[in-house]
Design a protein around this motif. Sequence first.
Motif, mmCIF file in Angstrom:
data_model
loop_
_atom_site.group_PDB
_atom_site.id
_atom_site.type_symbol
_atom_site.label_atom_id
_atom_site.label_comp_id
_atom_site.label_asym_id
_atom_site.label_seq_id
_atom_site.Cartn_x
_atom_site.Cartn_y
_atom_site.Cartn_z
ATOM 1 N N ARG A 53 -11.393 11.844 -11.597
ATOM 2 C CA ARG A 53 -12.356 10.861 -12.091
ATOM 3 C C ARG A 53 -12.450 10.860 -13.616
ATOM 4 O O ARG A 53 -12.845 9.864 -14.217
ATOM 5 N N SER A 54 -12.101 11.978 -14.245
ATOM 6 C CA SER A 54 -12.249 12.090 -15.697
ATOM 7 C C SER A 54 -10.975 11.741 -16.460
ATOM 8 O O SER A 54 -10.991 11.723 -17.696
ATOM 9 N N LEU A 55 -9.880 11.462 -15.748
ATOM 10 C CA LEU A 55 -8.614 11.200 -16.419
ATOM 11 C C LEU A 55 -8.614 9.819 -17.071
ATOM 12 O O LEU A 55 -9.143 8.851 -16.519
ATOM 13 N N THR A 56 -8.021 9.738 -18.234
ATOM 14 C CA THR A 56 -7.812 8.439 -18.877
ATOM 15 C C THR A 56 -6.702 7.698 -18.129
ATOM 16 O O THR A 56 -6.004 8.267 -17.279
ATOM 17 N N ALA A 57 -6.515 6.426 -18.435
ATOM 18 C CA ALA A 57 -5.470 5.642 -17.774
ATOM 19 C C ALA A 57 -4.096 6.270 -17.992
ATOM 20 O O ALA A 57 -3.278 6.339 -17.067
ATOM 21 N N GLU B 265 -3.468 9.478 -18.671
ATOM 22 C CA GLU B 265 -3.418 10.746 -17.942
ATOM 23 C C GLU B 265 -3.257 10.510 -16.444
ATOM 24 O O GLU B 265 -2.552 11.259 -15.759
ATOM 25 N N ARG B 266 -3.894 9.469 -15.920
ATOM 26 C CA ARG B 266 -3.744 9.154 -14.500
ATOM 27 C C ARG B 266 -2.303 8.737 -14.191
ATOM 28 O O ARG B 266 -1.772 9.081 -13.141
ATOM 29 N N GLN B 267 -1.673 8.019 -15.107
ATOM 30 C CA GLN B 267 -0.273 7.673 -14.900
ATOM 31 C C GLN B 267 0.600 8.933 -14.868
ATOM 32 O O GLN B 267 1.526 9.047 -14.054
ATOM 33 N N GLY B 268 0.273 9.897 -15.726
ATOM 34 C CA GLY B 268 0.991 11.159 -15.708
ATOM 35 C C GLY B 268 0.802 11.913 -14.406
ATOM 36 O O GLY B 268 1.735 12.521 -13.875
ATOM 37 N N MET B 269 -0.413 11.842 -13.847
ATOM 38 C CA MET B 269 -0.673 12.486 -12.563
ATOM 39 C C MET B 269 0.118 11.807 -11.451
ATOM 40 O O MET B 269 0.680 12.466 -10.570
ATOM 41 N N ARG B 270 0.187 10.488 -11.486
ATOM 42 C CA ARG B 270 0.932 9.761 -10.457
ATOM 43 C C ARG B 270 2.423 10.060 -10.538
ATOM 44 O O ARG B 270 3.118 10.059 -9.522
ATOM 45 N N ARG B 271 2.897 10.309 -11.746
ATOM 46 C CA ARG B 271 4.293 10.685 -11.905
ATOM 47 C C ARG B 271 4.520 12.103 -11.354
ATOM 48 O O ARG B 271 5.578 12.400 -10.796
ATOM 49 N N ALA B 272 3.526 12.969 -11.508
ATOM 50 C CA ALA B 272 3.666 14.373 -11.117
ATOM 51 C C ALA B 272 3.483 14.603 -9.623
ATOM 52 O O ALA B 272 3.964 15.599 -9.085
ATOM 53 N N VAL B 273 2.752 13.711 -8.945
ATOM 54 C CA VAL B 273 2.455 13.890 -7.517
ATOM 55 C C VAL B 273 2.982 12.674 -6.758
ATOM 56 O O VAL B 273 2.474 11.566 -6.930
ATOM 57 N N GLN B 274 3.996 12.894 -5.938
ATOM 58 C CA GLN B 274 4.615 11.812 -5.182
ATOM 59 C C GLN B 274 4.546 12.104 -3.684
ATOM 60 O O GLN B 274 4.443 13.263 -3.271
ATOM 61 N N MET B 275 4.608 11.048 -2.890
ATOM 62 C CA MET B 275 4.404 11.167 -1.454
ATOM 63 C C MET B 275 5.531 10.492 -0.683
ATOM 64 O O MET B 275 6.017 9.421 -1.070
ATOM 65 N N VAL B 276 5.942 11.127 0.417
ATOM 66 C CA VAL B 276 6.915 10.551 1.351
ATOM 67 C C VAL B 276 6.191 10.316 2.663
ATOM 68 O O VAL B 276 5.611 11.249 3.232
ATOM 69 N N PHE B 277 6.228 9.065 3.158
ATOM 70 C CA PHE B 277 5.452 8.702 4.339
ATOM 71 C C PHE B 277 6.267 8.851 5.620
ATOM 72 O O PHE B 277 7.492 8.995 5.599
ATOM 73 N N GLN B 278 5.570 8.790 6.745
ATOM 74 C CA GLN B 278 6.183 9.000 8.048
ATOM 75 C C GLN B 278 7.146 7.879 8.428
ATOM 76 O O GLN B 278 8.261 8.132 8.874
ATOM 77 N N ASP B 279 6.724 6.641 8.253
ATOM 78 C CA ASP B 279 7.480 5.492 8.759
ATOM 79 C C ASP B 279 8.309 4.897 7.630
ATOM 80 O O ASP B 279 7.832 4.054 6.870
ATOM 81 N N SER B 280 9.558 5.323 7.511
ATOM 82 C CA SER B 280 10.394 4.855 6.397
ATOM 83 C C SER B 280 10.673 3.354 6.441
ATOM 84 O O SER B 280 10.693 2.711 5.381
ATOM 85 N N PRO B 281 10.869 2.702 7.617
ATOM 86 C CA PRO B 281 11.050 1.243 7.591
ATOM 87 C C PRO B 281 9.830 0.506 7.049
ATOM 88 O O PRO B 281 9.963 -0.485 6.329
ATOM 89 N N GLU B 282 8.626 0.981 7.397
ATOM 90 C CA GLU B 282 7.414 0.343 6.899
ATOM 91 C C GLU B 282 7.201 0.619 5.407
ATOM 92 O O GLU B 282 6.532 -0.154 4.721
ATOM 93 N N ALA B 283 7.760 1.727 4.927
ATOM 94 C CA ALA B 283 7.552 2.122 3.538
ATOM 95 C C ALA B 283 8.575 1.521 2.582
ATOM 96 O O ALA B 283 8.523 1.792 1.382
ATOM 97 N N THR B 284 9.500 0.728 3.104
ATOM 98 C CA THR B 284 10.537 0.119 2.259
ATOM 99 C C THR B 284 10.579 -1.387 2.490
ATOM 100 O O THR B 284 10.306 -1.867 3.589
ATOM 101 N N ASN B 285 10.928 -2.111 1.444
ATOM 102 C CA ASN B 285 11.049 -3.569 1.516
ATOM 103 C C ASN B 285 12.446 -3.918 2.026
ATOM 104 O O ASN B 285 13.439 -3.623 1.348
#
Length: 267
Positions: free
Chosen positions: A77-81, A83-103
């Motif tokens: 909640r205290s991160l600047t825009a 810093e939040r972008q840096g956090m999003r770069r540092a923490v990534q997620m792989v989801f269960q349903d790969s067909p739904e997660a891709t275009n």
Amino acid sequence: MSLISARNLTHRYVSRSLLGGTRQRTAVSDISLEIGQGETVALLGRSGCGKSTLARLLCGLETPTAGEVLFEGRSLRSLTARERQGMRRAVQMVFQDSPEATNPRLTVGRIIAEPLRHLAPLTGAERRDRVATLLAQVELPVAMADARPGQLSGGQLQRVCIARALAPSPRLLILDEAVSNLDLHLQAVTLDLIARIREATGIACLFVTHDLRLVERFAARVLVMAEGRLVEEAASGRLSALAHPASRALREAILPPYPRSISGIPA
């Protein structure tokens, strides 16, 4: 200092009926945890226990109802825009349903490069080089960059999703039931691949699963979740010591390698 942590995290979903009534469902309740640099942690629990909600809260995809998530000791909640972008770069997620997660309309190269367009200041040529490196890292041919999701097998497409998550060089990879849609052989192959990547890069991993068989193979520490709460913790080498009813139920849900005989009839 931990890489990412949660303090007294609670999250409720509110649904509204057509008649105007509201109903609250608590998915995560008063959870505190820490994940350190380079650590491999398994979050184990049955479907519906709230583990996927917890994963989305940790990577900032959802905002908790109460409590807080901290990245390197600072509340999201205290991160600047920036810093939040840096956090999003540092923490990534792989989801269960790969067909739904891709275009399905995009090429594999475009899919993998998607985070780079927003999280890394690279030129077009640099993005293409990075995509080639990532395909090699997940042991797919570089020529696959021109293919589309419908041309790939389930295991190949999940590797593409892993490559996409690795694109911005994260420090924590959250795998949300990321191998549950694969057969047992592909599950083992994919986890071995991630283990090799982790060993080479030092990336931390949070492995979200309901399958006790996969935990000892991959994680150093296991957290067991039930009904929105963390109920037990153990080192993966001490899974037999897990004693909570939720842990025993997960152990008993594992099918034996060969079926038992029924009513005196040999299997």
